[in-house]
Design an enzyme around this catalytic site. Structure first.
Site, PDB file in Angstrom:
ATOM      1  N   ARG A 147       0.857  -1.188   0.000  1.00  0.00           N
ATOM      2  CA  ARG A 147       0.000   0.000   0.000  1.00  0.00           C
ATOM      3  C   ARG A 147       0.885   1.228   0.000  1.00  0.00           C
ATOM      4  O   ARG A 147       1.807   1.330   0.818  1.00  0.00           O
ATOM      5  CB  ARG A 147      -0.903   0.019   1.230  1.00  0.00           C
ATOM      6  N   TYR A 159      -3.290  11.865   5.294  1.00  0.00           N
ATOM      7  CA  TYR A 159      -3.607  10.549   5.841  1.00  0.00           C
ATOM      8  C   TYR A 159      -2.600   9.492   5.379  1.00  0.00           C
ATOM      9  O   TYR A 159      -2.212   9.447   4.210  1.00  0.00           O
ATOM     10  CB  TYR A 159      -5.017  10.101   5.428  1.00  0.00           C
ATOM     11  N   ASP A 210      -5.224   3.731  -0.164  1.00  0.00           N
ATOM     12  CA  ASP A 210      -6.345   3.934   0.753  1.00  0.00           C
ATOM     13  C   ASP A 210      -6.779   5.392   0.692  1.00  0.00           C
ATOM     14  O   ASP A 210      -6.000   6.296   1.015  1.00  0.00           O
ATOM     15  CB  ASP A 210      -5.913   3.558   2.176  1.00  0.00           C
ATOM     16  N   HIS A 212      -9.488   6.497   2.437  1.00  0.00           N
ATOM     17  CA  HIS A 212      -9.989   6.752   3.785  1.00  0.00           C
ATOM     18  C   HIS A 212     -11.239   7.618   3.819  1.00  0.00           C
ATOM     19  O   HIS A 212     -11.340   8.556   4.613  1.00  0.00           O
ATOM     20  CB  HIS A 212      -8.895   7.344   4.662  1.00  0.00           C
ATOM     21  N   GLU A 236      -9.097   1.620  -1.898  1.00  0.00           N
ATOM     22  CA  GLU A 236      -9.819   1.306  -0.660  1.00  0.00           C
ATOM     23  C   GLU A 236     -10.576   2.519  -0.125  1.00  0.00           C
ATOM     24  O   GLU A 236     -10.067   3.641  -0.143  1.00  0.00           O
ATOM     25  CB  GLU A 236      -8.798   0.837   0.380  1.00  0.00           C
ATOM     26  N   GLU A 262     -13.607  -2.032   6.372  1.00  0.00           N
ATOM     27  CA  GLU A 262     -12.887  -2.232   7.627  1.00  0.00           C
ATOM     28  C   GLU A 262     -13.669  -1.701   8.823  1.00  0.00           C
ATOM     29  O   GLU A 262     -13.468  -2.164   9.951  1.00  0.00           O
ATOM     30  CB  GLU A 262     -11.502  -1.591   7.578  1.00  0.00           C
ATOM     31  N   ARG A 283     -13.483  -5.901   3.277  1.00  0.00           N
ATOM     32  CA  ARG A 283     -12.367  -5.739   4.210  1.00  0.00           C
ATOM     33  C   ARG A 283     -12.772  -5.948   5.666  1.00  0.00           C
ATOM     34  O   ARG A 283     -11.994  -5.683   6.582  1.00  0.00           O
ATOM     35  CB  ARG A 283     -11.744  -4.348   4.042  1.00  0.00           C
ATOM     36  N   GLU A 339      -4.161  -7.549   4.999  1.00  0.00           N
ATOM     37  CA  GLU A 339      -3.328  -6.434   5.424  1.00  0.00           C
ATOM     38  C   GLU A 339      -2.429  -6.883   6.583  1.00  0.00           C
ATOM     39  O   GLU A 339      -2.867  -7.623   7.466  1.00  0.00           O
ATOM     40  CB  GLU A 339      -4.211  -5.267   5.882  1.00  0.00           C
ATOM     41  N   TRP A 402     -12.298  11.303   8.798  1.00  0.00           N
ATOM     42  CA  TRP A 402     -10.962  10.799   9.044  1.00  0.00           C
ATOM     43  C   TRP A 402     -10.930   9.301   8.783  1.00  0.00           C
ATOM     44  O   TRP A 402     -10.113   8.813   8.048  1.00  0.00           O
ATOM     45  CB  TRP A 402     -10.495  11.057  10.485  1.00  0.00           C
TER      46      TRP A 402
END
Length: 402
Positions: A147, A159, A210, A212, A236, A262, A283, A339, A402
């Site tokens: 990643r 991030y 990612d 986010h 992601e 996630e 995820r 991951e 976030w």
């Protein structure tokens, strides 16, 4: 075999972890992870005040019944606190059941689907050049998948850019620190990162990114399309998934593989995404979605639509979850990737485990149970430390994701 006692162990060997230990009248014990990053004590109270009293005297081998008891019996279902508490119980009971059988956990799930589990690491840098170098270091360590995150000019504390090379923890302060975000700057910068990475390393390694939850569906579709030529393994969390239908717009405009989940807690969070084939990887993780019992159901639904697993594996889960996840990964037929964000040596010492990394893959051990224990004496040397995740704001002060 009956549950005779259960207790919560909180330790902070570099970051906070919440562990549930269950004891039985046959002398067997099991542990499960209940960590909720930045909100750990909420789960501690839920376990101690509302879950543990209900476990005493229950048959430890009745995993499905206990899962349903804790989920349906609470009436107030779902949510990160409830599902992490259930996950801790579930994983601890699977640990006990596998120990009673004298088998590694994956054997109870049905045996191996694979011999090893491909993982991806986190490479990041303050700018593109640093990230390119960081990816090279992961390649040198044997990783097949990496990643990549880069600092973005004009954005404070972008991030994914940590303060270390292998270990970093976003929860960094007793009160939330503030970061900034600017979508236009990110949209201009991220394609340049992957152009540089492919120019340097070619296409022999998998690259991931990612987002986010930072983009609107239209912005996410634009980024996914701009990155198509760089053939990412996945993009992601492009946009918040509370509105699962938002992923239709992204899907309509790009063939870049999409991953999400996630922060999902149950199968209902992913139902539409899976059934409409709006994602390629789910995820959801053991600790987030009620343990192995429920994660199996999510994976089985995903398999009907040729969607693969890609379980979250950052340091906001303990080695207990990583061990359980690797047994799940070894079994699950529709595995995609895992991951693997490495824990600190202090954390590894508190949680001895039998899994190991080799040539881009994690290998699960054959110790009865999930293969992870806790050194309670050592854990006691690391008391809880208040730590919040940061918050993100736009330049005008608007709160952002976030």
């Amino acid at each position: 075999m009956r549950i005779t006692a259960a207790r919560v162990i909180v330790t902070c060997p570099g970051r906070n972890f919440v562990t549930l230990k269950i004891e039985t009248d046959q002398g067997l014990t099991g542990i499960g992870d209940a960590t909720l990053n930045g909100r750990e004590k909420a789960v501690v109270a839920y376990l101690e005040d509302h879950v543990i009293p209900c476990l005493i005297g229950q048959a430890a081998d009745q995993i499905e019944h206990i899962w349903q008891y804790l989920y349906r019996g609470a009436y107030w279902r779902r949510g990160p606190v409830t599902m992490r508490a259930i996950a801790a119980v579930d994983v601890a009971l699977w640990d006990i059941k596998a120990k009673a059988a004298g088998m590694p956990l994956y054997q109870l799930l049905g045996g191996r689907s694979r011999d090893r589990v491909m993982v991806y690491g986190h490479a990041n840098g303050a700018d593109i050049a640093e990230t390119v170098d960081a990816v090279g270091r992961y390649i040198d360590m044997g990783y097949k998948a990496i990643r990549a995150q880069s600092g973005i000019p004009g954005i404070k504390d972008a991030y994914g850019v940590g303060r270390g090379t292998l270990h970093y923890e976003p929860a960094d302060a007793a009160l939330p620190s503030e970061t900034t975000w600017d979508t236009a700057k990110a949209l201009a910068h991220v394609p340049q990162l992957f152009e540089a990475l492919r120019a340097t390393y070619g296409f022999d390694h998998h690259l991931l990114h990612d987002a986010h939850h930072r983009y609107t569906p239209q912005e996410a579709a634009s980024l996914a399309r701009r990155l198509e030529d760089f053939r990412l393994f996945w993009l992601e969390d492009l946009t918040p998934a509370e509105n699962q239908a938002a992923f239709r717009l992204i899907r309509q405009h790009s063939t870049t593989p999409l991953a999400v989940g996630e922060i999902f807690n149950t199968i209902w969070d992913a139902k539409q995404l899976i059934e409409e084939q709006l994602i390629d990887y789910i995820r959801t993780t053991v600790v987030g979605a009620g343990g192995i019992t429920h994660l199996r159901r999510i994976a089985d639904l995903a398999s009907l639509y040729q969607i693969r697993t890609g379980c979250h594996g950052a340091t906001d889960l303990s080695p207990v979850t990583m061990g359980a996840a690797l047994h799940f990964d070894t079994w699950v037929p529709n595995f995609g990737i895992q991951e693997y964000m490495r824990h600190t040596p202090e954390t590894d010492a508190v949680f001895p485990h039998d899994y190991h990394f080799e040539d881009g893959f994690l290998h699960v051990g054959d110790t009865p149970g999930h293969g992870v224990t806790i050194d309670e004496t050592l854990a006691a040397r690391y008391p809880y430390q208040p730590a919040f995740l940061p918050v993100a704001m736009l330049e005008d002060g608007t709160m952002w994701n976030w």
